[in-house]
Design an enzyme around this catalytic site. Structure first.
Site, mmCIF file in Angstrom:
data_model
loop_
_atom_site.group_PDB
_atom_site.id
_atom_site.type_symbol
_atom_site.label_atom_id
_atom_site.label_comp_id
_atom_site.label_asym_id
_atom_site.label_seq_id
_atom_site.Cartn_x
_atom_site.Cartn_y
_atom_site.Cartn_z
ATOM 1 C CE LYS A 36 -4.427 1.098 2.757
ATOM 2 N NZ LYS A 36 -5.070 0.609 3.897
ATOM 3 N NE ARG A 158 -20.663 14.208 5.457
ATOM 4 C CZ ARG A 158 -21.589 15.127 4.847
ATOM 5 N NH1 ARG A 158 -23.171 15.397 4.786
ATOM 6 N NH2 ARG A 158 -20.559 16.411 4.219
ATOM 7 C CE LYS A 208 -17.953 8.803 14.882
ATOM 8 N NZ LYS A 208 -16.678 8.645 13.865
ATOM 9 C CG LEU A 254 -35.157 13.701 8.470
ATOM 10 C CD1 LEU A 254 -35.942 15.235 8.479
ATOM 11 C CD2 LEU A 254 -35.642 12.816 9.748
ATOM 12 N N GLY A 257 -35.247 4.480 3.214
ATOM 13 C CA GLY A 257 -33.846 3.412 2.772
ATOM 14 C C GLY A 257 -34.200 1.853 2.349
ATOM 15 C CB CYS A 264 -19.621 4.330 11.304
ATOM 16 S SG CYS A 264 -18.046 4.906 10.522
ATOM 17 N NE ARG A 331 -15.047 -0.381 5.729
ATOM 18 C CZ ARG A 331 -14.086 0.007 6.014
ATOM 19 N NH1 ARG A 331 -13.830 -0.090 7.582
ATOM 20 N NH2 ARG A 331 -14.062 1.204 5.410
#
Ligand code: UDX
Length: 445
Positions: A36, A158, A208, A254, A257, A264, A331
């Site tokens: 990496k 994000r 958090k 809001l 889905g 997270c 994930r």
């Protein structure tokens, strides 16, 4: 300008390191994965994140951003060391601190001068002291005394907009124990001084989790209302508009889905449930969030199978696999669970995602029942329905007239309410959104 080392070059570490270099600091990004690091030295980004490649290139060209796999080299001159390491769920849903604590020990074996150690990862209350204890132990083994302080500075980046989130922070949270540490940390974030919020370390660590849990809770509420809307003949989009106009509620986060995913939210809610239980606080609310999130995913599967009266032998185009748009991250993506369920029920899948397709191949046994397609159109060709799982913007520009002509039957299950403007309906599709009444062109036999 400060000399900073960032340990861990994942989404958080790499965005943080490259952004700090962009602010003018001298940054070394450290990772134990040599391949990496070799790639990063040539500007190769190991994942998809808008704007990151340019940022890393700029950092390398300026000479302020370097990549290293040796702790010894990376820590020689560092005055600050950020820990941006994974904190996965352990088997019993606790936050697994293995990576953080082993990095802390390794850094202690190499640190040369006074240092501020900053934890960026999401961790339970008490982690900063565990990190401090691990460092002290290693320093004792070296028979040296080097002053250091551990600070909590959780990330609020994000995926998909992480570079912008760093540049335009809503708040920078600093959990500190001393004025000295606060001053040192304010120097790092000098351009954003008006955004800095200083708390004690425990509050910072817990804040958090609180932020992510609050977001998960909003989605859970909206997803619950979406089910209710379908049952009672109401429209979740109308309800969302009404809620969003209330300043006490706010309009963001809001959207209903197919259930929330990602690296997270699910993990942090699971960790909070364990944290509550350990602390003797009722974890009920977190139990419900997790349960309802699973139910939401199952309800979408039921909607598809219910429509066809079973999906055996049906060909379904899956549009979007990543847990949200503008990332290749899979994930805990609801798409993976749905695809597996559909495959287990005998469906044939033609899947497409603009960024996550290659990564997705690893999640499925190779079989004729799942075909990885090159485009939305390719996936839709010959299919009995389109199942939209991720609201990639490019889907909005497709011509449903010509798409429909390539399909066996014109049906769209819109798991993200991307097409509530009616484009597929106008093109003769049966349209099944979330939390709204399905619109059928003709009665199905
Ligand atoms: C999240 C937090 O937002 C961020 O502050 C934290 O630092 C890391 O975790 P991220 O994992 O990138 O960020 O994802 P986010 O944008 O929050 O989306 C999480 C999930 O919620 C996705 O599955 C997304 O599709 C879903 N979501 C989000 C909705 O279903 N509706 C919405 O209105 C918003």
């Amino acid at each position: 300008m400060n000399k900073i080392t960032v340990i861990g070059t994942g989404y958080v570490g790499l965005v943080t390191g490259a952004s700090l270099a962009d602010l003018g600091h001298e940054v070394i990004c450290l990772d134990i994965d040599r391949e990496k690091i070799e790639g990063l030295r040539e500007g190769k980004i190991p994942f998809f994140e808008p704007g990151l490649e340019e940022l890393v290139e700029r950092g390398i060209e300026s000479g302020r951003l370097q990549f290293e796999s040796s702790y010894c080299v990376a820590l020689k001159e560092a005055a600050y060391c950020f820990l941006a390491l994974p904190t996965p769920s352990s088997e019993d849903d606790h936050c697994d601190l293995r990576f953080i604590l082993s990095a802390a020990r390794k850094l202690a074996t190499e640190m040369q001068q006074e240092m501020i150690i900053i934890n960026k990862s999401t961790v339970p209350v008490g982690t900063a002291s565990k990190v401090a204890d691990a460092i002290s132990e290693e320093l004792d083994k070296r028979y040296v005394s080097i002053p250091f302080e551990v600070v909590s500075n959780p990330e609020f980046l994000r995926e998909g907009s992480a570079v912008r989130d760093f540049k335009e922070p809503k708040r920078i949270l600093l959990g500190v124990e001393s004025e000295h540490a606060e001053k040192k940390m304010r120097a790092i974030y000098a351009p954003f001084s008006d955004k800095v919020v200083v708390t004690d370390i425990a509050s910072s660590e817990l804040a958090k989790y609180a932020a992510n849990a609050m977001l998960a809770m909003r989605l859970t509420m909206m997803n619950t209302f979406s089910g209710l809307c379908e049952k009672l003949g109401a429209d979740i989009e109308a309800i969302r508009a009404v809620l969003g106009k209330d300043p006490r509620i706010g309009s963001q986060y809001l959207k209903p889905g197919v259930g929330f995913g990602g690296s997270c939210l699910p993990k942090d809610v699971r960790a909070l449930r364990a944290i509550c239980t350990d602390a003797g606080q009722s974890p009920g609310v977190f139990d419900e969030i997790l349960k309802i999130n699973e139910e939401q995913q199952a309800a979408f599967f039921d909607k598809i199978t219910g429509f066809f009266n079973g999906v055996e032998g049906k060909t379904l185009a899956i549009w979007g696999l990543s847990f949200k748009p503008d990332t290749d991250d899979l994930r805990e993506a609801p798409s993976l669970t749905l695809c597996q369920r559909l495959l287990d029920s005998g469906a044939i899948l033609r899947v497409f995602d603009p960024a996550a397709l290659e990564k997705a191949k690893a999640f499925f046994d190779s079989s004729d029942a799942i075909v990885f397609c090159e485009s939305e159109t390719d996936a839709a060709t010959g299919s009995d329905a389109i199942v939209l799982m991720t609201e990639w913007r490019r889907f909005s520009y497709l011509d449903f007239e010509s798409l429909g002509a390539l399909m066996q039957s014109k049906v769209l299950f819109d798991g993200r309410n991307q097409f509530t403007d009616g484009a597929p309906l106008d093109a003769g599709f049966d349209y099944l959104p979330i939390g709204k009444q399905a619109k059928r062109q003709v009665a199905y036999s």
